[in-house]
Design an enzyme around this catalytic site. Structure first.
Site, PDB file in Angstrom:
ATOM      1  N   ASP A 221      40.558 -72.473  43.301  1.00  0.00           N
ATOM      2  CA  ASP A 221      41.284 -72.702  44.556  1.00  0.00           C
ATOM      3  C   ASP A 221      42.535 -73.506  44.225  1.00  0.00           C
ATOM      4  O   ASP A 221      42.650 -74.080  43.139  1.00  0.00           O
ATOM      5  CB  ASP A 221      40.400 -73.489  45.551  1.00  0.00           C
ATOM      6  CG  ASP A 221      41.137 -73.767  46.852  1.00  0.00           C
ATOM      7  OD1 ASP A 221      41.788 -72.832  47.364  1.00  0.00           O
ATOM      8  OD2 ASP A 221      41.104 -74.907  47.349  1.00  0.00           O
ATOM      9  N   SER A 222      43.449 -73.588  45.176  1.00  0.00           N
ATOM     10  CA  SER A 222      44.637 -74.411  44.976  1.00  0.00           C
ATOM     11  C   SER A 222      44.274 -75.899  44.947  1.00  0.00           C
ATOM     12  O   SER A 222      45.076 -76.711  44.526  1.00  0.00           O
ATOM     13  CB  SER A 222      45.642 -74.142  46.099  1.00  0.00           C
ATOM     14  OG  SER A 222      45.010 -74.352  47.352  1.00  0.00           O
TER      15      SER A 222
ATOM     16  N   TYR B  75      49.510 -74.275  48.021  1.00  0.00           N
ATOM     17  CA  TYR B  75      50.105 -72.980  47.677  1.00  0.00           C
ATOM     18  C   TYR B  75      50.713 -72.323  48.920  1.00  0.00           C
ATOM     19  O   TYR B  75      51.611 -71.510  48.805  1.00  0.00           O
ATOM     20  CB  TYR B  75      49.031 -72.029  47.119  1.00  0.00           C
ATOM     21  CG  TYR B  75      48.577 -72.291  45.701  1.00  0.00           C
ATOM     22  CD1 TYR B  75      48.953 -73.428  45.001  1.00  0.00           C
ATOM     23  CD2 TYR B  75      47.762 -71.359  45.055  1.00  0.00           C
ATOM     24  CE1 TYR B  75      48.509 -73.646  43.701  1.00  0.00           C
ATOM     25  CE2 TYR B  75      47.329 -71.557  43.758  1.00  0.00           C
ATOM     26  CZ  TYR B  75      47.696 -72.707  43.083  1.00  0.00           C
ATOM     27  OH  TYR B  75      47.262 -72.907  41.795  1.00  0.00           O
TER      28      TYR B  75
ATOM     29  N   CYS C 135      40.799 -69.351  47.225  1.00  0.00           N
ATOM     30  CA  CYS C 135      42.033 -69.646  47.961  1.00  0.00           C
ATOM     31  C   CYS C 135      42.499 -68.391  48.709  1.00  0.00           C
ATOM     32  O   CYS C 135      42.747 -67.348  48.102  1.00  0.00           O
ATOM     33  CB  CYS C 135      43.096 -70.087  46.955  1.00  0.00           C
ATOM     34  SG  CYS C 135      44.675 -70.469  47.704  1.00  0.00           S
ATOM     35  N   ASN C 136      42.618 -68.517  50.011  1.00  0.00           N
ATOM     36  CA  ASN C 136      43.079 -67.373  50.817  1.00  0.00           C
ATOM     37  C   ASN C 136      44.497 -66.964  50.434  1.00  0.00           C
ATOM     38  O   ASN C 136      44.811 -65.783  50.396  1.00  0.00           O
ATOM     39  CB  ASN C 136      43.067 -67.732  52.300  1.00  0.00           C
ATOM     40  CG  ASN C 136      41.689 -67.652  52.923  1.00  0.00           C
ATOM     41  OD1 ASN C 136      41.390 -66.745  53.670  1.00  0.00           O
ATOM     42  ND2 ASN C 136      40.830 -68.606  52.595  1.00  0.00           N
ATOM     43  N   THR C 137      45.344 -67.953  50.167  1.00  0.00           N
ATOM     44  CA  THR C 137      46.738 -67.641  49.848  1.00  0.00           C
ATOM     45  C   THR C 137      46.816 -66.860  48.531  1.00  0.00           C
ATOM     46  O   THR C 137      47.510 -65.850  48.439  1.00  0.00           O
ATOM     47  CB  THR C 137      47.571 -68.942  49.761  1.00  0.00           C
ATOM     48  OG1 THR C 137      47.300 -69.736  50.923  1.00  0.00           O
ATOM     49  CG2 THR C 137      49.043 -68.667  49.683  1.00  0.00           C
TER      50      THR C 137
ATOM     51  N   GLU D 195      42.627 -82.785  54.731  1.00  0.00           N
ATOM     52  CA  GLU D 195      42.611 -83.617  53.513  1.00  0.00           C
ATOM     53  C   GLU D 195      42.623 -85.108  53.874  1.00  0.00           C
ATOM     54  O   GLU D 195      42.170 -85.940  53.101  1.00  0.00           O
ATOM     55  CB  GLU D 195      43.776 -83.246  52.596  1.00  0.00           C
ATOM     56  CG  GLU D 195      43.689 -81.783  52.212  1.00  0.00           C
ATOM     57  CD  GLU D 195      43.914 -81.492  50.763  1.00  0.00           C
ATOM     58  OE1 GLU D 195      44.550 -82.292  50.084  1.00  0.00           O
ATOM     59  OE2 GLU D 195      43.434 -80.423  50.319  1.00  0.00           O
TER      60      GLU D 195
ATOM     61  N   CYS E 296      41.604 -69.629  55.757  1.00  0.00           N
ATOM     62  CA  CYS E 296      42.063 -70.689  54.849  1.00  0.00           C
ATOM     63  C   CYS E 296      40.849 -71.523  54.468  1.00  0.00           C
ATOM     64  O   CYS E 296      39.972 -71.768  55.312  1.00  0.00           O
ATOM     65  CB  CYS E 296      43.100 -71.562  55.546  1.00  0.00           C
ATOM     66  SG  CYS E 296      43.611 -72.994  54.573  1.00  0.00           S
ATOM     67  N   THR E 297      40.826 -71.960  53.219  1.00  0.00           N
ATOM     68  CA  THR E 297      39.685 -72.725  52.718  1.00  0.00           C
ATOM     69  C   THR E 297      39.354 -73.947  53.572  1.00  0.00           C
ATOM     70  O   THR E 297      38.198 -74.331  53.699  1.00  0.00           O
ATOM     71  CB  THR E 297      39.994 -73.233  51.294  1.00  0.00           C
ATOM     72  OG1 THR E 297      41.318 -73.778  51.302  1.00  0.00           O
ATOM     73  CG2 THR E 297      39.861 -72.139  50.277  1.00  0.00           C
ATOM     74  N   HIS E 298      40.394 -74.571  54.132  1.00  0.00           N
ATOM     75  CA  HIS E 298      40.186 -75.835  54.841  1.00  0.00           C
ATOM     76  C   HIS E 298      39.692 -75.657  56.274  1.00  0.00           C
ATOM     77  O   HIS E 298      39.145 -76.588  56.858  1.00  0.00           O
ATOM     78  CB  HIS E 298      41.492 -76.630  54.896  1.00  0.00           C
ATOM     79  CG  HIS E 298      41.935 -77.158  53.570  1.00  0.00           C
ATOM     80  ND1 HIS E 298      42.193 -76.349  52.486  1.00  0.00           N
ATOM     81  CD2 HIS E 298      42.175 -78.425  53.152  1.00  0.00           C
ATOM     82  CE1 HIS E 298      42.587 -77.095  51.477  1.00  0.00           C
ATOM     83  NE2 HIS E 298      42.575 -78.357  51.842  1.00  0.00           N
TER      84      HIS E 298
HETATM   85  N1  DGL Z   1      43.539 -73.012  49.552  1.00  0.00           N
HETATM   86  C1  DGL Z   1      44.599 -72.642  50.476  1.00  0.00           C
HETATM   87  C2  DGL Z   1      44.181 -71.392  51.244  1.00  0.00           C
HETATM   88  O1  DGL Z   1      43.015 -71.111  51.426  1.00  0.00           O
HETATM   89  C3  DGL Z   1      44.930 -73.770  51.423  1.00  0.00           C
HETATM   90  C4  DGL Z   1      45.645 -74.931  50.777  1.00  0.00           C
HETATM   91  C5  DGL Z   1      46.985 -74.542  50.186  1.00  0.00           C
HETATM   92  O2  DGL Z   1      47.963 -74.289  50.934  1.00  0.00           O
HETATM   93  O3  DGL Z   1      47.058 -74.455  48.974  1.00  0.00           O
HETATM   94  O4  DGL Z   1      45.026 -70.658  51.673  1.00  0.00           O
END
Ligand code: DGL
Length: 266
Positions: A9-10, A41, A72-74, A151, A183-185
């Site tokens: 993940d990012s 990311y 990571c979704n991105t 976060e 998104c992960t969060h």
């Molecule tokens: N992990 C990223 C996602 O799921 C979220 C945090 C980021 O912007 O890196 O898209």
């Protein structure tokens, strides 16, 4: 020792995906990499996201993983095709499993998607949902402030509520019955989002979706072999550990920082 599952993940948010996979596959060894030095990311350009994702994948591929999960979704939205060129082992991203769950859930074909700017700009969810359900109407909205709020640990803070109301107001007249938390969060803001959507919308958690999808690829074993998970970050183990604790309920160990730019570049 059994070959591990690799997850990257990012940053720390991908631990929501780690947690869902661990729950589904308790006997598997997992190696997690969080690129905490270069998070987020979401606002970065496509080229940069691809470059970072390739480096993260290469790091995990050196560790003899049997499957690579892009939490990571991105990265999943932007870099999956490039990652697939690196290896023959299965690589799974969160977009397809999340889209499948969304199309299974909707009754009126009005689906909402929230994610980072990169994920929304890529239209990856729109394409994946349309390929399964061509008549779907998709409404997407980037919610960039959700990542720093999570976060900060502000899961039910008044500020998070104001921000969430502002973003989710976009869906007021869209009559969606399903919303992808892309998104992960965002799973960590689930109860707040559910409340603001007046409990009328099915929330699709991409962490659950990917664990479910993994079950179609990997047998769930019950093994007596000791399990050993490992966590790597590119910066600040202490901060990772602190946020990890409220995601997982325990501090993950061992956490090791790995240096960027030394062994990763060709
Ligand atoms: N992990 C990223 C996602 O799921 C979220 C945090 C980021 O912007 O890196 O898209």
């Amino acid at each position: 020792m059994k070959q591990p599952i690799g997850i990257f993940d990012s940053g720390v948010g991908g631990l929501t995906v780690y947690k869902a996979i661990k729950r589904a596959f308790p006997a598997e060894n997992i190696i997690y990499f969080g690129d905490t030095a270069r998070v987020p990311y979401g606002p970065k350009s496509e080229n940069t996201i691809i470059e970072y994702s390739i480096q993260n994948a290469r790091f995990l591929l050196q560790k003899d993983i049997k499957i690579l999960v892009v939490a990571c979704n991105t990265s999943s939205a932007v870099a999956l095709q490039e990652l697939e060129k690196l290896t023959d082992i299965p690589i799974i991203g969160v977009i397809k499993p999340g889209s499948k769950l969304a199309t299974d859930s909707t009754h009126n074909n009005h689906i909402g998607v929230i994610g980072t700017e990169g994920t929304i700009r890529s239209e990856a969810y729109n394409k994946a949902i349309k390929s399964i359900l061509p008549e779907a109407e998709i409404f997407s909205c980037a919610c960039p402030l959700f990542v720093p709020l999570v976060e900060e640990g502000w899961l039910n803070h008044p500020v998070s509520r104001i921000v969430a109301e502002e973003y989710l107001n976009f869906f007021k007249d869209k009559e969606i019955d399903t919303l992808v938390l892309g998104c992960t969060h965002y799973p960590l803001l689930k109860s707040l989002i559910d409340e603001i959507m007046e409990h009328k919308v099915k929330l699709i958690d991409s962490a659950d979706a990917i664990a479910l999808h993994l079950k179609t690829l990997l047998p769930v074993e019950s093994s007596t072999e000791p399990v050993m998970d490992r966590f790597y970050v590119s910066d600040n183990e202490a901060k990772f550990s602190q946020i990890a604790e409220y995601i997982l309920g325990v501090q993950p160990t061992p956490i090791k920082r790995v240096r960027l730019y030394e062994s990763w570049f060709e």
